[in-house]
Design a protein around this motif. Sequence first.
Motif, mmCIF file in Angstrom:
data_model
loop_
_atom_site.group_PDB
_atom_site.id
_atom_site.type_symbol
_atom_site.label_atom_id
_atom_site.label_comp_id
_atom_site.label_asym_id
_atom_site.label_seq_id
_atom_site.Cartn_x
_atom_site.Cartn_y
_atom_site.Cartn_z
ATOM 1 N N LYS A 43 0.523 -1.407 0.095
ATOM 2 C CA LYS A 43 -0.465 -0.088 0.262
ATOM 3 C C LYS A 43 0.562 1.222 -0.186
ATOM 4 C CE LYS A 43 -3.780 1.952 1.911
ATOM 5 N NZ LYS A 43 -5.144 2.316 3.359
ATOM 6 N N SER A 44 1.753 1.447 0.391
ATOM 7 C CA SER A 44 2.941 2.265 1.204
ATOM 8 C C SER A 44 3.188 2.403 -0.354
ATOM 9 C CB SER A 44 4.083 2.166 2.158
ATOM 10 O OG SER A 44 3.587 2.369 2.784
ATOM 11 N N ILE A 45 3.071 1.493 -1.700
ATOM 12 C CA ILE A 45 4.693 2.284 -2.909
ATOM 13 C C ILE A 45 3.485 1.934 -4.157
ATOM 14 C CG2 ILE A 45 5.292 0.890 -4.506
ATOM 15 C CD1 ILE A 45 6.733 -1.758 -2.516
ATOM 16 N N GLU A 46 2.198 1.571 -3.536
ATOM 17 C CA GLU A 46 1.089 2.354 -4.894
ATOM 18 C C GLU A 46 0.635 4.200 -3.721
ATOM 19 O OE1 GLU A 46 -0.656 -2.090 -4.808
ATOM 20 O OE2 GLU A 46 -2.180 0.031 -3.398
ATOM 21 N N GLU A 47 0.580 3.869 -2.943
ATOM 22 C CA GLU A 47 0.463 5.320 -2.590
ATOM 23 C C GLU A 47 1.625 6.337 -2.928
ATOM 24 O OE1 GLU A 47 -2.734 6.440 -1.155
ATOM 25 O OE2 GLU A 47 -2.832 5.603 0.593
ATOM 26 N N GLY A 48 2.874 5.726 -2.640
ATOM 27 C CA GLY A 48 4.156 7.053 -3.387
ATOM 28 C C GLY A 48 4.123 6.211 -4.952
ATOM 29 N N HIS A 49 3.530 6.243 -5.406
ATOM 30 C CA HIS A 49 3.877 5.620 -6.799
ATOM 31 C C HIS A 49 4.767 5.622 -7.122
ATOM 32 C CE1 HIS A 49 0.353 7.488 -8.039
ATOM 33 N NE2 HIS A 49 -0.018 8.398 -7.113
ATOM 34 N N GLY A 50 5.472 3.980 -6.386
ATOM 35 C CA GLY A 50 6.536 3.529 -6.465
ATOM 36 C C GLY A 50 7.590 3.854 -5.771
ATOM 37 N N PHE A 51 7.173 4.910 -5.104
ATOM 38 C CA PHE A 51 8.481 5.022 -4.421
ATOM 39 C C PHE A 51 7.636 5.251 -2.780
ATOM 40 C CE2 PHE A 51 9.360 7.653 -8.263
ATOM 41 C CZ PHE A 51 10.854 7.954 -8.698
ATOM 42 N N ILE A 52 9.100 4.928 -2.271
ATOM 43 C CA ILE A 52 8.788 4.428 -0.662
ATOM 44 C C ILE A 52 10.075 4.645 0.324
ATOM 45 C CG2 ILE A 52 9.317 1.820 -0.458
ATOM 46 C CD1 ILE A 52 7.641 0.974 1.901
ATOM 47 N N ARG A 53 9.852 4.970 1.598
ATOM 48 C CA ARG A 53 10.898 5.684 2.184
ATOM 49 C C ARG A 53 10.577 4.542 3.537
ATOM 50 N NH1 ARG A 53 11.392 10.423 6.478
ATOM 51 N NH2 ARG A 53 14.042 10.702 6.598
ATOM 52 N N ILE A 54 11.974 4.143 4.275
ATOM 53 C CA ILE A 54 11.873 3.327 4.979
ATOM 54 C C ILE A 54 12.497 3.628 6.533
ATOM 55 C CG2 ILE A 54 12.880 0.841 5.605
ATOM 56 C CD1 ILE A 54 12.263 -0.250 2.512
ATOM 57 N N VAL A 55 12.184 3.797 7.316
ATOM 58 C CA VAL A 55 12.805 3.890 8.242
ATOM 59 C C VAL A 55 12.895 3.782 9.801
ATOM 60 C CG1 VAL A 55 12.710 6.482 9.867
ATOM 61 C CG2 VAL A 55 11.721 6.760 7.724
ATOM 62 N N ILE A 56 13.797 3.299 9.966
ATOM 63 C CA ILE A 56 13.932 2.238 11.105
ATOM 64 C C ILE A 56 14.371 3.356 11.777
ATOM 65 C CG2 ILE A 56 15.588 0.753 12.649
ATOM 66 C CD1 ILE A 56 15.675 -0.844 9.438
ATOM 67 N N PRO A 57 12.782 3.367 13.650
ATOM 68 C CA PRO A 57 13.278 4.941 13.963
ATOM 69 C C PRO A 57 14.444 4.623 15.212
ATOM 70 C CG PRO A 57 11.474 3.827 14.061
ATOM 71 C CD PRO A 57 11.784 2.801 13.490
ATOM 72 N N ASP A 58 14.640 2.988 15.709
ATOM 73 C CA ASP A 58 16.162 3.050 16.939
ATOM 74 C C ASP A 58 17.343 2.718 16.277
ATOM 75 O OD1 ASP A 58 15.866 1.333 20.058
ATOM 76 O OD2 ASP A 58 17.869 0.523 17.927
ATOM 77 N N LEU A 59 18.015 3.463 16.584
ATOM 78 C CA LEU A 59 19.608 4.098 15.784
ATOM 79 C C LEU A 59 20.460 2.829 15.970
ATOM 80 C CD1 LEU A 59 20.293 7.298 16.960
ATOM 81 C CD2 LEU A 59 19.719 6.519 14.836
ATOM 82 N N GLU A 60 20.336 2.294 17.117
ATOM 83 C CA GLU A 60 21.002 1.229 17.501
ATOM 84 C C GLU A 60 20.540 0.007 15.888
ATOM 85 O OE1 GLU A 60 23.546 -1.756 18.042
ATOM 86 O OE2 GLU A 60 24.043 0.615 19.188
ATOM 87 N N GLU A 61 19.602 -0.438 15.455
ATOM 88 C CA GLU A 61 18.324 -0.998 14.729
ATOM 89 C C GLU A 61 19.348 -0.751 13.406
ATOM 90 O OE1 GLU A 61 14.499 -1.383 15.713
ATOM 91 O OE2 GLU A 61 15.390 -3.505 16.942
#
Lengths: 296, 952
Positions: free
Chosen positions: B223-241
Amino acid sequence: MENKELREQFKKALDSTIEKFQDEKKCLAGFLIGSMSHDLIWEWSDLEILLIFDESYQGSSSYHLLEHNVHVALNIRTINEFKEYLASTNVADYWFCALSKSTLLFCKDITLEEDFEDIFYYGEKDREIEMLLGFSNAVYYLNKAEKNFRVKKNSENAIYFIPQIAEGIAWLEVARNRSIPEREIIAQARKINPDIFKRIYDLLFYEEVTAELIDQILKDCYQYLKENTEEVYRPIISYLNEHGTLKDFSLKTREHGFGINYNWLYRVGIADRYIEPIKINNQKEEFYQIGYRLNK
Amino acid sequence: MENHIKINGAREHNLKNIDVEIPHGKHTVISGVSGSGKSTLAYDIIYAAGQKRLLDCLSEQVKMFSSQLKQPDINYIKGLTPVVSLKQYKPRKNPRATIGTLSELSTYLRYLYSLIGHGSCPYCNKKFPVRSLSYLIKELQKLPEMTIVELQFPVYKNKSKKYDQFFAQLRARGYKKIEIDGERKDLRDWIQIDQDPESIMVVASKIQIKEEFNRSDIKAVQKSIEEGHGFIRIVIPDLEERRKCESFFQKHGCPEHGIFVADILPSFFSFNDLNSACDECNGTGITKTAYPTMVVKDKKKSLKDGALFPDFCNKRQAFKYLRMYSLAKHYGFSFEKPFDALPDYAKDLIFYGTKKETFPLLRPDDYTKELPRYIAQLGEQVEFEGIINQINREYQESKGRELKNWEKDFYDRFMVNERCQSCHGTRLKPQRQYIHINDYSYYQLGNMELKDLKNFIEDIEIPVEKEEALLPVIDEVRSRLNSLVEIGLDYISLNRRADTLSGGEYQRVRMAGQIDSDLMGLTYIIDEPTVGLHGTDNEKVINLLEKMCAQGNTVITIEHDLDIIKRADYLIEMGPAAGVNGGQIISSGTVEEVIKNDKSVIATFLNSEDNSIDDKKFSFEKNNSIRIVCAKENNLKNIDVSIPLNSLVCLTGISGSGKSSLGIEILYKALWSKLHDPRVIPGKHKHIEGLEKIKDVYCIDQSSVGNSPRSTPATYIGIFDRIRDIFAATDDAIKYNLDHKSYYSFNSKGGCPSCKGMGYLDSHIHYLGDLQTTCPECKGNQYSEEVLEVFYKGKNIKQVLELDFAEALSFFEDNEYIHHKISYVCDLGLGYMKLGQPTNTISGGEAHRLCLAKEIGKVRGTKNMLYIMDEPTTGLHSKDIKRLIKAIRSLIRNGNSVLVIEHNTDVIKDADYIIDMGPGAGKHGGEVVVAGTLHDIIACPESKTGQYIITT
């Protein structure tokens, strides 16, 4: 007073039901909702449980079970359905209110838990919009009550509308307090601002209802609304201050019967009315719609 | 199989019961003077018979229509193969048709982008591969278990949309949080935006990494890819992870901004796809904007007397009139002085309003009309938003619903098309600009000239694993590009709108498409394929025609160009003259055989060794000229060009060199804008010196006559009204009570009620397009039965419309007005044309001459006109060109100026002054190579035109 044995019986029913689902891999979360979660129970109460399953769930969305001789109303949603609901719901929804007083029994998905907690965040924009909607409701019924009482001389109809004015005011008070509105909203609001309800609502039950009393209640309602106008209409007044008119103003609200009552600003003398030309649908003729600007 | 198409006893139109044989698999040219019967033979016999027979082979439903098709008047035709016609016509105005869509190259390039395009980060331009959803999910599953991943996608706001509306829409779609330039905001709070941010990310959902994603997790990513028209941002909030996942970011996306691209489909690049088209302009690349000059009707008048169009201020609409009066009074400018004498601040108030200020509504003493009760009354405060603001606002508000005709007319009258401010003309949603092949976005690729695009395609490196999918696509692109480049269209680009092509260019694009279809066994009928081509490019067309024959097709061209005729395998010469004096085959055979034929007219021209150049004297007088300064439209390179007046000036140069940009886009539009319609915006230039010397401008091109099947040459030159008057006054008309001229118009009362005066019915057959069949009610006569009972000199109105101009000249000899007008048409060699021929069937050359005849008939005594003609020799036999030049000279003798955009050497040789554009096409053109007399042009070695004239 609640019957202790009954609660014990309900608890057993709850535990045995949950035990059967908690170990099921595909069952991701369980919520206790209804009286058992936030109120007292009596012999005709039922035990309401909401279970969240993963997407592979193929059964029905509700079941009525009997556990320890207790009627267990089981509601089941898939995680996507539930997440979609969490995304789209608002404070006016019955389930939203029910969930706000629910008890999380278990949750195997940390992201779901975060999403669930997040829906109860009451943003400043939502708070002001809800106040406006409650206020607009109250104004609508105040107009109806006043017309019946002062013009049609029909006190019976006027009395009919007074609790509805009170409900609008209660909604406003609850929203102002960033509380989730409950079913018994006047009682909820009375805890926040007892004085106003004493004057506009309680008297209907504890005093002899005369024309003078109705007149006084309606005056008090008007006065209350007038006094709260500047606070409740802050987004609109601030826009008028900045832009002069409401021509390009839009405030998207949830679905609501009456929308926002702009004319009140004119009634209480805060805004002046003028006209501006508009086209309606694709008719060739030009019409003139009411515009508002602040009284200088 | 027959080796020839054999036609026996052809009697259609003016054909004199002729027998013809056309060899299969060869290129046959049909030549002859205008009106000799070339088109009748090619279209009314060969094409009509071919079409009818093909339809007869199809289903019963189609047969129902084909049985009503008119059978050509012939004894028999044998050896016919399916016939394809490639006529010359300007494509319909349609902003969605481009060279890319027309040639289908866009379709293949879209595949290419979806297969080998790479993503680039919208914020730092870092390049990374485009992944499929399933691959991305597999890679996400490899991240450390239990990692919490937040999914976001970028969104872009339209220029016309407000932030609060934009955020409200996101909220309505179920989103609660966004990140504006990295700062987290909650949509349930008020969000104040002071300045357009660089990035807006919607926080879509969170997932927790596990060995195998459940459906819900997959759906969240999808859904995120569809809504972003192919673009998605992946965020990992925890810095260590996040640190543990660095290789994932490095390998698949932008490590700095967390952007990834997945699932790019070909439809992502189609501006005709609703999901991909720019939200603002819906994929047209243009939006409408109101312009102040357009709402002013007459700047010499005052506001009171109608300076503005009545839509904005008129005495009949009291409120608008009083408001304008009150505005003038309140702000202290005159309501009575001419509009152009008003100060700038007053014009600003009229166009852009009082900016929320209010003023009292007043009434002038001499105005008594009452205000409607429901609006503001005298003395009340009113506001004025300004005419331009009001039009623009109403236009924005009308978006999303169907406009009524009067609304379309209103917006067309007061608004002009501008490049869309949201997509900057790319027609696509912004995300599409971040998918590249070799650093070029799909839009940038579409702006390349075709010859550069060809090199670009050759340079593409195909990954081995994608060879199977890609090679057929690349081959198809390569082959289509080659055809277009080889046919001399190397200077155009895929993004160019099809409706900006000339008739000739459009025909060549279609010809290239036919080559690429690889069909064989067809008969192509091609109408003048060299039109619009510089002589040096004729070879390219000849090669293409030869290629079509080599594929196993029969090619029949109607052509006047001697280069093409000389290279034909077979030549059929119609003649000897036009109309009733034509319709015979005066010679046929190979070119050599025709040259030896004494009866042949073309043989003289084919044999001609005469390359003499008149020693014409011409002196350029600065005082009698105009000068275009700093012309920059399209490919013009900031040039200054002087054009002498009262002379024949020829604008030459190869196709795409900038002739039309200079002559039409700048000069004609600047004059038209100044003299007639300020809404017309001329091409880019600084100014034009000497414009005041020109009294009026008239552009004669292929579209001048119009394209309506309901218009005829008789109406166009203005004689049909008189003819109808004549019929309405006859005894028959009075007897039958048909004594009003409207009965003699097939577009009015007199028209057949069944076909509404068309004479035919349009049927639409799904896969064959529109098909016309004769109206069974009037049998093609267009008029109702009773009207046809009215006779003048023994002919009814339909029979009069069936007369050709030569016959009409004697028929109306006793009517001076009609006779005078018709004589000019005949003088220009159009005596064979019928009075009632629908103008949409008139060729480009005929249209030019009809226009010219109308103008010469009109302008006796009129001086200082500038006539701009775009290829007036189109469709003209060498013999007819002499007549045309004579007509042009008569215009100049009358004190006018003529600017001709032309490739024909006869016209060039006759010109007083020649401006040769070039040296090449597209970006290699746009300069004046040489300007001067014919001798100057020939003496210039850089001039392709000069060198071509020497060789012909």
